[in-house]
Design an enzyme around this catalytic site. Structure first.
Site, mmCIF file in Angstrom:
data_model
loop_
_atom_site.group_PDB
_atom_site.id
_atom_site.type_symbol
_atom_site.label_atom_id
_atom_site.label_comp_id
_atom_site.label_asym_id
_atom_site.label_seq_id
_atom_site.Cartn_x
_atom_site.Cartn_y
_atom_site.Cartn_z
ATOM 1 N N ASP A 126 0.817 -1.205 0.000
ATOM 2 C CA ASP A 126 0.000 0.000 0.000
ATOM 3 C C ASP A 126 0.854 1.258 0.000
ATOM 4 O O ASP A 126 2.067 1.215 0.225
ATOM 5 C CB ASP A 126 -0.903 0.026 1.232
ATOM 6 C CG ASP A 126 -2.066 -0.935 1.131
ATOM 7 O OD1 ASP A 126 -2.362 -1.396 0.014
ATOM 8 O OD2 ASP A 126 -2.677 -1.227 2.169
ATOM 9 N N TYR A 169 6.914 -9.705 6.979
ATOM 10 C CA TYR A 169 6.908 -8.265 7.197
ATOM 11 C C TYR A 169 7.448 -7.954 8.587
ATOM 12 O O TYR A 169 7.394 -8.779 9.510
ATOM 13 C CB TYR A 169 5.483 -7.707 7.099
ATOM 14 C CG TYR A 169 4.955 -7.546 5.703
ATOM 15 C CD1 TYR A 169 4.986 -6.307 5.065
ATOM 16 C CD2 TYR A 169 4.424 -8.626 5.011
ATOM 17 C CE1 TYR A 169 4.489 -6.148 3.782
ATOM 18 C CE2 TYR A 169 3.929 -8.481 3.718
ATOM 19 C CZ TYR A 169 3.972 -7.235 3.110
ATOM 20 O OH TYR A 169 3.492 -7.088 1.836
#
Length: 293
Positions: free
Chosen positions: A63, A124
């Site tokens: 994003d 992540y």
């Protein structure tokens, strides 16, 4: 997204990193908004002196504002273009790309490789500090400041209930035709030097806003606003919970993408496209999307 490379083309794996601050995410968008995909595809077209754009397929779409240290993509190039430019491609791209995106490796991919569907996990890291003085100015673009003292042990205890295969609808922004069933393989918190607390989050794939929603819920546990059992109860409800805060994107970095052995790449890619369901759940959408976070 086919695993079959067209005759006369070579599939090239790209390993890359970027600072997401000034990008409107990975994927190309209408209206001329700046994206990582757009920058790389434009640079490839220029340095190879091509009259067409070669589309990239990425392991995990990030994003706006999210960073990547270990992103992976692939691109199919004509054999003659690859033969002419392969030796100097990295240096030429380094001279053409903006300073906030870098390609570190460009190599012919093994048979059956698909950057998105062959991946077996994405890892992540989300970085946050509860230092009462705030964030080190040199880290401000990569670390979130949380203005409450955090209990890392409580956050780890709450994280344990979220591991495994579940419907993460409560922690995802639903997208039409996409499943929210994921296998969360690791979710842990450590406090490092300078008081920076790092969440390590690894799963086979992620749905939209999943990592930042999980982090937001667990920060509420860490600062004492919610009990250790609360994130697990939210998960079990399997519906989007408005009390789950989606934290800001700048603390999030895609660190690494994992792939199976070369001989298993094609099979993994086929499996990732299959319908994905949980017992007693009727969900007809596939399960291989790394789109995020």
């Amino acid at each position: 997204m086919s695993d079959e490379v067209q005759p006369g083309f070579v599939r090239v794996r790209l390993d890359l990193s970027y600072d997401g601050k000034d990008f409107s995410g990975w994927a190309k968008q209408p209206g001329g908004r700046r994206t990582v995909q757009g920058e790389i595809e434009g640079a490839l077209r220029t340095v190879t002196r091509s009259d067409r754009t070669y589309d990239l397929t990425v392991a995990g779409r990030t994003d706006s504002g999210v960073h990547a240290r270990g992103q992976v993509a692939h691109v199919d190039l004509p054999e003659d273009v690859w033969a002419e430019h392969r030796e100097k491609l990295l240096r030429r791209l380094a001279g053409r790309l903006p300073h906030d995106v870098r390609i570190w490796r460009a190599a012919e991919a093994p048979g059956g490789f698909n950057a998105r569907f062959s991946a077996i996990w994405r890892r992540y890291a989300y970085r946050v500090t509860d230092n009462p003085g705030g964030v080190d100015p040199l880290l401000r673009g990569h670390v979130l400041w949380h203005d409450w003292e955090l209990d890392v042990d409580a956050m780890n205890a709450a994280s344990a209930a979220l591991l495994g295969e579940h419907d993460f609808a409560a922690y995802c922004k639903r997208r039409e035709g996409a499943t929210t069933i994921r296998t969360l393989q690791e979710l842990s918190w450590t406090r490092g030097e300078g008081g920076v607390i790092t969440a390590t989050v690894r799963a086979d794939a992620f749905c939209h806003n999943m990592v930042r929603s999980l982090v937001g819920a667990l920060l509420y546990v860490g600062d004492g606003h919610r009990g250790v059992e609360w994130p697990g109860k939210v998960l079990a409800a399997a519906v989007r919970d408005s009390s789950v805060h989606v934290v800001k994107p700048h603390g999030l970095t895609l660190e690494e993408v994992g792939y199976p052995a070369d001989e298993l790449l094609a099979e993994r890619s086929r499996q990732a496209r299959n319908m994905r369901t949980l017992p007693l759940i009727d969900d007809a959408s596939g399960g291989g999307d790394g789109g995020c976070c």
